[in-house]
Design a protein around this motif. Structure first.
Motif, mmCIF file in Angstrom:
data_model
loop_
_atom_site.group_PDB
_atom_site.id
_atom_site.type_symbol
_atom_site.label_atom_id
_atom_site.label_comp_id
_atom_site.label_asym_id
_atom_site.label_seq_id
_atom_site.Cartn_x
_atom_site.Cartn_y
_atom_site.Cartn_z
ATOM 1 N N TYR A 166 -37.153 25.410 43.673
ATOM 2 C CA TYR A 166 -37.845 24.309 44.329
ATOM 3 C C TYR A 166 -37.782 23.014 43.515
ATOM 4 N N LEU A 167 -36.965 23.005 42.447
ATOM 5 C CA LEU A 167 -36.916 21.842 41.577
ATOM 6 C C LEU A 167 -36.348 20.616 42.275
ATOM 7 N N VAL B 159 -38.994 18.505 43.718
ATOM 8 C CA VAL B 159 -39.660 17.654 42.738
ATOM 9 C C VAL B 159 -38.789 16.438 42.435
ATOM 10 N N ARG C 240 -46.943 25.946 36.257
ATOM 11 C CA ARG C 240 -46.191 26.824 37.149
ATOM 12 C C ARG C 240 -44.739 26.376 37.316
ATOM 13 N N PHE C 241 -44.497 25.064 37.375
ATOM 14 C CA PHE C 241 -43.137 24.642 37.664
ATOM 15 C C PHE C 241 -42.187 24.868 36.507
ATOM 16 N N PHE D 8 -49.871 22.875 38.415
ATOM 17 C CA PHE D 8 -48.509 22.436 38.742
ATOM 18 C C PHE D 8 -47.667 22.333 37.478
ATOM 19 N N PHE E 17 -40.029 29.565 40.232
ATOM 20 C CA PHE E 17 -40.092 28.374 41.065
ATOM 21 C C PHE E 17 -38.897 27.451 40.836
ATOM 22 N N MET F 148 -47.543 27.894 44.855
ATOM 23 C CA MET F 148 -47.332 27.685 43.417
ATOM 24 C C MET F 148 -48.619 27.258 42.715
#
Length: 730
Positions: free
Chosen positions: A634-635, A638, A625-626, A622, A631, A175
């Motif tokens: 993939y939360l 985080v 991208r998030f 970051f 993505f 990422m």
């Protein structure tokens, strides 16, 4: 030994090197002719036609090799030092963020990255290291490997390990991948097929040390043995690097066809990227007029186009590439000063060190010789350690300005050498003695070491470091303990007066082995060329759809994706980014405070507070991208990272009991207009945030505010599904 004698010896050595070089070129230019059967077309062809055709092909081959496939070993040695330094500092700058992005305590754990990979064909040694301490240990090994590449120790192995490790750390957190790391991967992999250790390396020093063993003052002053390696390197990898950089510049220019590049405002939007801008860039954009920004926009297109053309120009190619070098340095050093693009700018510059031609090296050497002073080292011929120091200095003396004189002793009678007044055998035995033969002035101790640097490629201001107390004390101790060091390092045999035989040449088996390795390397280069060539056709929009490959073997995809050798060159194209954004965490701590763990401050709805924090490149990528949908799976990683943030940094009062995580989006206005307040989009939440931070855009009508933010509901855990396919970074 006088300066004049040094010059004669040097000219003899250079003449011998030129003969060796010409012999090698003749050997490399040999063309193997295939035989044909009797009565064939080739057999009936007139002899004159065959010879003229063969001559034309030989001329064409020689033209191609000399212009597009040849490099000087000194240029490759300098390039190795610069590449290793870039790889070293790229890892070093990630050290503060290793826990956050590369360990199981960070935003994505190893097991989740493996079972839900962010790309196909993923390989990373960093997946085998989980805790922050383990990851830092591997990063230290990574730094050591890159340092080994810098100094040229076991160069080929260090280079191979450096390529594996840079691929591993980039693949650990896809990422964060950007065009800068892709270019660095390309530079590392392509140069893997070049002999970077032949000059300016520990390997070259060790090889010379083993093959040539000087034991007398005459052999120490003989500049022809060992000779400097000046044999030109001929490799398809040089051609591949030229083609690669031409593709990068050419496609970036072709793809920059958006309205912002046509009206000259592209650089204006470039400067408005708050997450990327440096302190210097933020200061410069406050006073730079729009007309100046437009000039920089058109200048960027012109410079990039010129660099691509200068790399392939068939006449005066060596000088053309040096002009391209200067243009690239001006362009990319300026870019790196105002925005954070990772290693992109320096990787784009450092490739040009490979193209420095031999005559430029000779020109620099002559200028340095004129500015330097000849020095003579007086040494004890009865001491093996002193002779070893002389042998080392001889190999470091690239200008040929250091001479050697043996003090009278057991091996040399007093009549053999006439030393200036004040220099005695006892003085030479106690400390370092350096002589200027023209003025017959001499220096001792640390000052002698400083004066000796006048003959080496060492600036005087740097040499003065050796005159400091700690270095002076160390030098005195070494001088007084030379006898012990001679025995301890088994150097007593260097005191023998028996001349050593010159090293034997390579055996037939060694020649065969070298030739086989060369052709295997060229075959591997061809495989990578074909694979990346197909990637160029697939990724770049300027390539017509008719010639884009519809399908290709999986092994070709593996060759490209495993080492991350993507080929989509459209940075800031067709237009620059027209918006900016970052993540804001509206959190509540256990003691009731508002806290954004990503900044360590209270939540702030500005995309980039003027007097607040500034992100480094990793955190900037970051944040951007998030917020992307790809993505979203993939939360929850985080979320877990935010909940254990207080444990990572030892701040128990910062433990979050609830939070909302938002993505802030800001549209960059056209020049001359005020920036509108940002909009926000909820990414996830945890618990119930009481008394949420008021959003300044809440009072703006919906039609002006843009898309409505999602309601305050928790994001469900990601469902199992296909992993995102590997994509080139934007």
């Amino acid at each position: 030994m006088s300066d004049d004698r040094d010059g004669v010896d040097l000219e003899a050595a250079e003449e011998r090197d030129e003969v060796e070089e010409s012999d090698e070129v003749e050997e490399s230019d040999e063309v193997t002719e295939s035989s044909s059967g009797e009565g064939g077309e080739a057999a009936n062809e007139p002899k004159g036609d065959r010879s003229s055709r063969s001559g034309f092909l030989a001329d064409l081959k020689g033209f191609f090799v000399s212009n597009y496939a040849t490099a000087d070993p000194r240029s490759l040695g300098l390039f190795r030092i610069m590449l290793g330094s870039l790889l070293f500092f790229d890892v070093l700058r990630r050290f503060p963020d290793l826990t956050d992005f590369y360990s199981n305590a960070g935003v994505v754990t190893n097991h989740f990255a493996l079972f839900r990979p962010m790309s196909s064909h993923i390989f990373s040694l960093y997946h085998a290291f989980s805790t922050p301490a383990e990851v830092k240990l591997l990063a230290c090994v990574h730094l050591a490997v890159n340092f080994g590449l810098i100094i040229g120790w076991r160069t080929k192995w260090m280079h191979l390990l450096a390529a594996v490790l840079i691929t591993s750390i980039n693949s650990r957190s896809v990422m964060l991948e950007n065009g800068g790391w892709v270019v660095l991967n390309l530079l590392t992999v392509w140069s893997l097929f070049l002999p970077l250790g032949r000059r300016f390396s520990v390997d070259a020093l060790r090889s010379s040390w083993r093959e040539w063993r000087e034991t007398t003052v005459e052999s120490l002053n003989d500049r022809a043995a060992p000779g400097r390696d000046r044999r030109l390197v001929v490799s398809l990898a040089v051609t591949a690097l030229i083609a690669q950089w031409v593709a990068i510049y050419a496609f970036n220019v072709i793809h920059k066809n958006g309205p912002q590049w046509r009206d000259g405002t592209a650089v204006y939007y470039f400067f408005e990227q708050d997450r990327m801008i440096t302190v210097l860039g933020a200061w410069a954009r406050e006073w730079m007029p729009l007309e100046m920004l437009k000039g920089m926009t058109f200048g960027t297109l012109i410079v990039e186009s010129l660099i691509a053309l200068l790399l392939v120009v068939p006449t005066w190619s060596r000088h053309a590439r040096m002009i391209a070098f200067m243009l690239a340095f001006a362009l990319h050093a300026g870019i790196d000063a105002v925005v954070q693009l990772g290693p992109f700018s320096w990787a784009m510059i450092f490739v040009f060190f490979i193209y420095i031609p031999a005559d430029y090296w000779d020109w620099v050497r002559q200028r340095l010789r004129r500015r330097s002073a000849a020095r003579t080292l007086v040494f004890d011929s009865d001491d093996g350690f002193s002779i070893s120091v002389c042998r080392l200095l001889k190999r470091l003396d690239v200008l040929g300005l250091v001479g050697f004189v043996a003090a009278p002793g057991a091996r040399r009678a007093a009549s053999d050498e006439v030393l200036p007044k004040g220099i005695t055998k006892e003085l030479v035995g106690e400390t370092l003695v350096v002589l200027d033969e023209k003025s017959e002035k001499h220096w001792t101790g640390s000052e002698a070491l400083v004066r000796l640097c006048d003959a080496l490629v060492v600036p005087r201001w740097f040499a003065r470091i050796f005159a400091l107390g700690v270095f002076a004390s160390l030098l005195q101790k070494l001088s007084r303990r030379r006898a012990r060091l001679t025995v301890g390092f088994a150097l007593t045999d260097l005191r023998s007066d028996a001349p050593e035989d010159p090293p034997a040449g390579p055996t037939d088996f060694q020649r065969l082995n070298e030739r086989v390795r060369h052709y295997v390397a060229q075959a591997l280069v061809a495989v990578v060329v074909v694979s990346t060539g197909s990637q160029v056709l697939m990724e770049n929009h300027a390539i017509p759809a008719q010639i884009k490959p519809k399908d290709r073997p999986d092994w070709m995809s593996a060759v490209v994706i495993y080492p991350r050798l993507f080929q989509g060159w459209s940075m800031f194209a067709p237009g620059p980014p027209m918006e900016d954004g970052r993540i804001v965490v509206d959190g509540r701590t256990v003691d009731g405070r508002r806290l954004d763990p990503l900044t360590g401050l209270e939540p702030n709805w500005e995309v980039q507070p003027k007097n607040g924090f500034r992100m480094n490149q990793l955190w900037g990528d970051f944040h951007r991208r998030f917020g992307e949908p790809r993505f979203g799976g993939y939360l929850h990683g985080v979320r877990d990272y935010l909940l254990r943030h207080h444990e990572l940094y030892g701040t128990p009062n910062d433990r979050l009991v609830s939070f909302d995580m938002w993505y802030l989006n800001e549209i960059i206005p056209v020049p001359g207009r005020e920036k509108a307040p940002p909009t926000r989009r909820r990414l996830l939440n945890y618990g119930v945030v009481r008394d949420p931070m008021p959003f300044p855009n809440a009072a703006v009508p919906a039609k002006e505010r843009g898309p409505r933010a999602p309601g305050p509901r928790a994001v469900p855990p990601p469902r199992a599904g296909p992993a995102p396919v590997g994509e080139p970074p934007p």
